[in-house]
Design a protein around this motif. Structure first.
Motif, mmCIF file in Angstrom:
data_model
loop_
_atom_site.group_PDB
_atom_site.id
_atom_site.type_symbol
_atom_site.label_atom_id
_atom_site.label_comp_id
_atom_site.label_asym_id
_atom_site.label_seq_id
_atom_site.Cartn_x
_atom_site.Cartn_y
_atom_site.Cartn_z
ATOM 1 N N LEU A 332 -33.731 -53.502 22.420
ATOM 2 C CA LEU A 332 -32.893 -54.686 22.594
ATOM 3 C C LEU A 332 -31.974 -54.654 23.805
ATOM 4 O O LEU A 332 -31.568 -55.720 24.294
ATOM 5 C CB LEU A 332 -32.044 -54.908 21.329
ATOM 6 C CG LEU A 332 -32.824 -55.085 20.022
ATOM 7 C CD1 LEU A 332 -31.859 -55.269 18.867
ATOM 8 C CD2 LEU A 332 -33.771 -56.273 20.101
ATOM 9 N N TRP A 333 -31.617 -53.495 24.309
ATOM 10 C CA TRP A 333 -30.617 -53.441 25.379
ATOM 11 C C TRP A 333 -31.174 -52.967 26.717
ATOM 12 O O TRP A 333 -30.908 -53.573 27.748
ATOM 13 C CB TRP A 333 -29.441 -52.550 24.952
ATOM 14 C CG TRP A 333 -28.316 -53.321 24.361
ATOM 15 C CD1 TRP A 333 -27.194 -53.776 24.993
ATOM 16 C CD2 TRP A 333 -28.179 -53.753 23.002
ATOM 17 N NE1 TRP A 333 -26.380 -54.453 24.128
ATOM 18 C CE2 TRP A 333 -26.954 -54.464 22.882
ATOM 19 C CE3 TRP A 333 -28.968 -53.610 21.860
ATOM 20 C CZ2 TRP A 333 -26.506 -55.010 21.702
ATOM 21 C CZ3 TRP A 333 -28.529 -54.167 20.670
ATOM 22 C CH2 TRP A 333 -27.323 -54.858 20.595
ATOM 23 N N THR A 335 -33.600 -52.060 29.923
ATOM 24 C CA THR A 335 -34.628 -52.814 30.634
ATOM 25 C C THR A 335 -35.529 -51.865 31.412
ATOM 26 O O THR A 335 -35.185 -50.708 31.665
ATOM 27 C CB THR A 335 -33.995 -53.825 31.614
ATOM 28 O OG1 THR A 335 -33.211 -53.096 32.578
ATOM 29 C CG2 THR A 335 -33.105 -54.808 30.877
ATOM 30 N N TRP A 345 -23.833 -47.906 27.217
ATOM 31 C CA TRP A 345 -24.465 -48.698 26.161
ATOM 32 C C TRP A 345 -23.548 -48.740 24.942
ATOM 33 O O TRP A 345 -22.789 -47.801 24.694
ATOM 34 C CB TRP A 345 -25.813 -48.084 25.774
ATOM 35 C CG TRP A 345 -26.751 -47.916 26.928
ATOM 36 C CD1 TRP A 345 -27.184 -46.748 27.469
ATOM 37 C CD2 TRP A 345 -27.355 -48.959 27.690
ATOM 38 N NE1 TRP A 345 -28.027 -46.981 28.523
ATOM 39 C CE2 TRP A 345 -28.158 -48.335 28.690
ATOM 40 C CE3 TRP A 345 -27.311 -50.352 27.649
ATOM 41 C CZ2 TRP A 345 -28.895 -49.050 29.610
ATOM 42 C CZ3 TRP A 345 -28.048 -51.065 28.572
ATOM 43 C CH2 TRP A 345 -28.827 -50.426 29.538
ATOM 44 N N GLN A 353 -24.748 -59.939 17.495
ATOM 45 C CA GLN A 353 -25.150 -59.358 18.768
ATOM 46 C C GLN A 353 -26.613 -58.923 18.730
ATOM 47 O O GLN A 353 -27.347 -59.095 19.705
ATOM 48 C CB GLN A 353 -24.250 -58.159 19.103
ATOM 49 C CG GLN A 353 -22.818 -58.543 19.461
ATOM 50 C CD GLN A 353 -21.929 -57.325 19.611
ATOM 51 O OE1 GLN A 353 -21.607 -56.650 18.625
ATOM 52 N NE2 GLN A 353 -21.528 -57.021 20.826
ATOM 53 N N GLU A 356 -28.750 -62.053 19.017
ATOM 54 C CA GLU A 356 -28.734 -62.593 20.373
ATOM 55 C C GLU A 356 -29.681 -61.803 21.278
ATOM 56 O O GLU A 356 -30.447 -62.381 22.053
ATOM 57 C CB GLU A 356 -27.307 -62.540 20.914
ATOM 58 C CG GLU A 356 -27.143 -63.190 22.278
ATOM 59 C CD GLU A 356 -25.705 -63.182 22.762
ATOM 60 O OE1 GLU A 356 -25.499 -63.239 23.979
ATOM 61 O OE2 GLU A 356 -24.789 -63.101 21.909
ATOM 62 N N LYS A 357 -29.623 -60.479 21.184
ATOM 63 C CA LYS A 357 -30.510 -59.646 21.996
ATOM 64 C C LYS A 357 -31.966 -59.792 21.565
ATOM 65 O O LYS A 357 -32.883 -59.783 22.398
ATOM 66 C CB LYS A 357 -30.077 -58.185 21.897
ATOM 67 C CG LYS A 357 -28.750 -57.883 22.577
ATOM 68 C CD LYS A 357 -28.852 -58.050 24.089
ATOM 69 C CE LYS A 357 -27.568 -57.680 24.787
ATOM 70 N NZ LYS A 357 -27.664 -57.844 26.256
ATOM 71 N N ASP A 360 -33.649 -62.763 23.089
ATOM 72 C CA ASP A 360 -34.001 -62.539 24.490
ATOM 73 C C ASP A 360 -35.299 -61.760 24.636
ATOM 74 O O ASP A 360 -35.987 -61.860 25.653
ATOM 75 C CB ASP A 360 -32.878 -61.775 25.199
ATOM 76 C CG ASP A 360 -31.623 -62.614 25.368
ATOM 77 O OD1 ASP A 360 -31.732 -63.851 25.319
ATOM 78 O OD2 ASP A 360 -30.535 -62.034 25.535
ATOM 79 N N ARG A 361 -35.650 -60.952 23.627
ATOM 80 C CA ARG A 361 -36.834 -60.099 23.696
ATOM 81 C C ARG A 361 -38.048 -60.710 22.987
ATOM 82 O O ARG A 361 -39.062 -60.048 22.810
ATOM 83 C CB ARG A 361 -36.513 -58.721 23.094
ATOM 84 C CG ARG A 361 -35.432 -57.954 23.887
ATOM 85 C CD ARG A 361 -35.948 -57.530 25.248
ATOM 86 N NE ARG A 361 -34.909 -57.070 26.144
ATOM 87 C CZ ARG A 361 -34.573 -55.802 26.337
ATOM 88 N NH1 ARG A 361 -35.167 -54.861 25.635
ATOM 89 N NH2 ARG A 361 -33.649 -55.474 27.209
#
Length: 468
Positions: A332-333, A335, A345, A353, A356-357, A360-361
């Motif tokens: 999730l965080w 890249t 991190w 949270q 939300e992550k 994005d993935r």
């Protein structure tokens, strides 16, 4: 007209000629989705919290994505209370909240009703002098609420009526909280009442529905603060108790007090649009650990459950406080570009949270199920059928795109429309590399006839068409 709501102190800036800045806009109870569809140039009005009348009108300067960020200038204000146009048209003050002060104030329900009563009396007096019959608003449901009803009572009554009348079966489920409130509960309110969840003990429609969920009368799902009612147990003791409580009022309510969902003219159901999600390569390890295939498509609730089941399996905590491990960080965080210098991190996060992550993935897909055609799944958000009216040489033409998203073959549809509308038909390739979609072109401006045909033949209503 769709609206945006602001805090009363912000109104003085708008009334002094400033455009509306998005940080000053109040977010609806169900989150940013409560704003509805936002497009550049869209006309909207501005209201203050606690007053039902608009203080200004303007046009939007942002689209849906920009609106959701709630940053920068959002609306060009064109006309406001106390400007020259207002003065030219009689200097009307809608209610007691509109004064000579710099800002518009909230107006209580009693003041609002008093103002409306005075307006009605004035209209009746004028009608008596002219011999005309004053126009009256028909009561909703033909019944009066008891004098001692609170907003909590109104919520209970309108919820009961919605579930017994306009939502009497589960075909409309799941339904978003704001749609339930605006389109089914508000129309079911008794004559002479104003339903305002903010004045109830619940304060928000989502909290009211969660209370119903805790009693096990309904089931709800929640995604990033947006609540949907997914299941209703109409035989539950809660409904029985409400029917007993409002027995006298229910007895005088007609069989249908709120509009049912619109049906297609041809009797066909409208297309069913479903959002699906595919995990990116970042999520592959978690999917594998939970025995899921990364190439499958999942609903949001299913994808969320996979991640939170992994969190529970790894003993990383619960929704309120989740400890990070390398698996979550990688998924999730982190890249593929690697870690920046001095990058730190998080060691602990909350459920919001993580959600939300996760979004994005995930890659967005949309399935559109059309009557008589079947489901069609494509990558990306849902598309409307785009219809553009233009000229080509000396002829008017109608161009139609995005038919494939609804499972419709442009060539087969063109042959059918050629016979139906008696017009010339052309099929053109869409521009771009590796683009398989085609554009259907019809001679003449036939958007009205096309809309009627799609609704009668496939149940595709105007809601799914975008005419330019």
């Amino acid at each position: 007209m769709q609206e945006l709501t602001i805090h009363p102190p912000v109104s003085k800036f708008v009334l002094n000629g400033a455009d509306l800045m998005l940080p000053g806009v109040l977010v609806p109870a169900n989150g940013v989705v409560g704003f509805g569809t936002v497009t550049k140039g869209q006309p909207r009005c501005i209201k203050i919290d606690g007053n039902p009348y608009a203080i200004a009108v303007g046009r939007m300067l942002v689209n849906q994505t920009q609106m959701e960020k709630l940053k920068g200038k959002g609306m060009e204000v064109l006309h406001v209370y106390k400007d020259g146009l207002w003065a030219q048209c009689g200097k009307v003050k809608p209610n007691a909240g509109f004064t000579e002060e710099e800002e518009v104030a909230p107006c209580s329900e009693s003041e609002w009703n008093k103002d409306n009563k005075e307006l009605q009396e004035s209209a009746t007096k004028d009608a008596a002098e002219t011999g005309d019959k004053p126009a009256e608003e028909k009561p909703s449901g033909g019944m009066q609420a008891a004098a001692d009803w609170t907003q909590d009572d109104l919520l209970d009554f309108t919820f009961l009526q919605a579930m017994k009348q306009s939502l009497a079966d589960d075909k409309a489920l799941p339904i978003e909280a704001s749609e339930l409130y605006e389109k089914h509960m508000k129309p079911a309110r008794p004559e002479g009442t104003t339903l305002d969840v903010k004045k109830s003990s619940h304060k928000q429609i989502g909290k009211f529905l969660n209370a119903m969920r805790k009693s096990k009368a309904i089931d709800v799902t929640e995604k990033k603060g947006v609540i949907h009612v997914s299941k209703v147990d109409r035989n539950h003791k809660v409904f029985a108790a409400l029917e007993t409580k409002f027995a006298d009022e229910i007895a005088v309510v007609p069989a249908a007090v709120a509009p049912a969902a619109p049906a297609a003219t041809g009797g066909l159901p409208p297309p069913k649009v479903t959002a699906l999600w595919k995990p990116s390569h970042y999520l592959e390890a978690i999917w594998k650990a939970m025995g899921k295939k990364k190439d499958d498509l999942f609903s949001w609730d299913e994808a969320r459950s996979i991640v939170f089941n992994y969190i529970e399996q790894e003993n990383l905590g619960k929704d309120g406080s989740i400890k990070m491990n390398e698996g979550l960080l990688e998924a999730l965080w982190k890249t593929a570009s690697g870690q920046k210098k001095d990058q730190k991190w998080p060691e602990e996060v909350d459920a919001e949270q993580v959600e939300e992550k996760l979004e994005d993935r995930l890659q967005r897909y949309t399935t559109i199920d059309v009557a008589g055609v079947g489901p069609t799944t494509r990558k990306g958000p849902p598309l409307n059928i785009a219809i553009s009216l233009s000229r080509k040489g000396a002829h008017n033409v109608t161009r139609i795109c995005n038919l494939e998203a609804y499972g419709l073959d442009p060539e087969a549809l063109g042959d059918e429309l050629k016979r139906k509308l008696n017009c010339t038909v052309y099929i053109e390739e869409m521009p771009g590399k590796n683009v398989k979609e085609k554009m259907l072109q019809l001679q003449g401006h036939v958007d009205q006839e096309l809309g009627q045909f799609l609704e009668q033949r496939y149940g595709i209503t105007k809601k799914f068409l975008e005419v330019k």
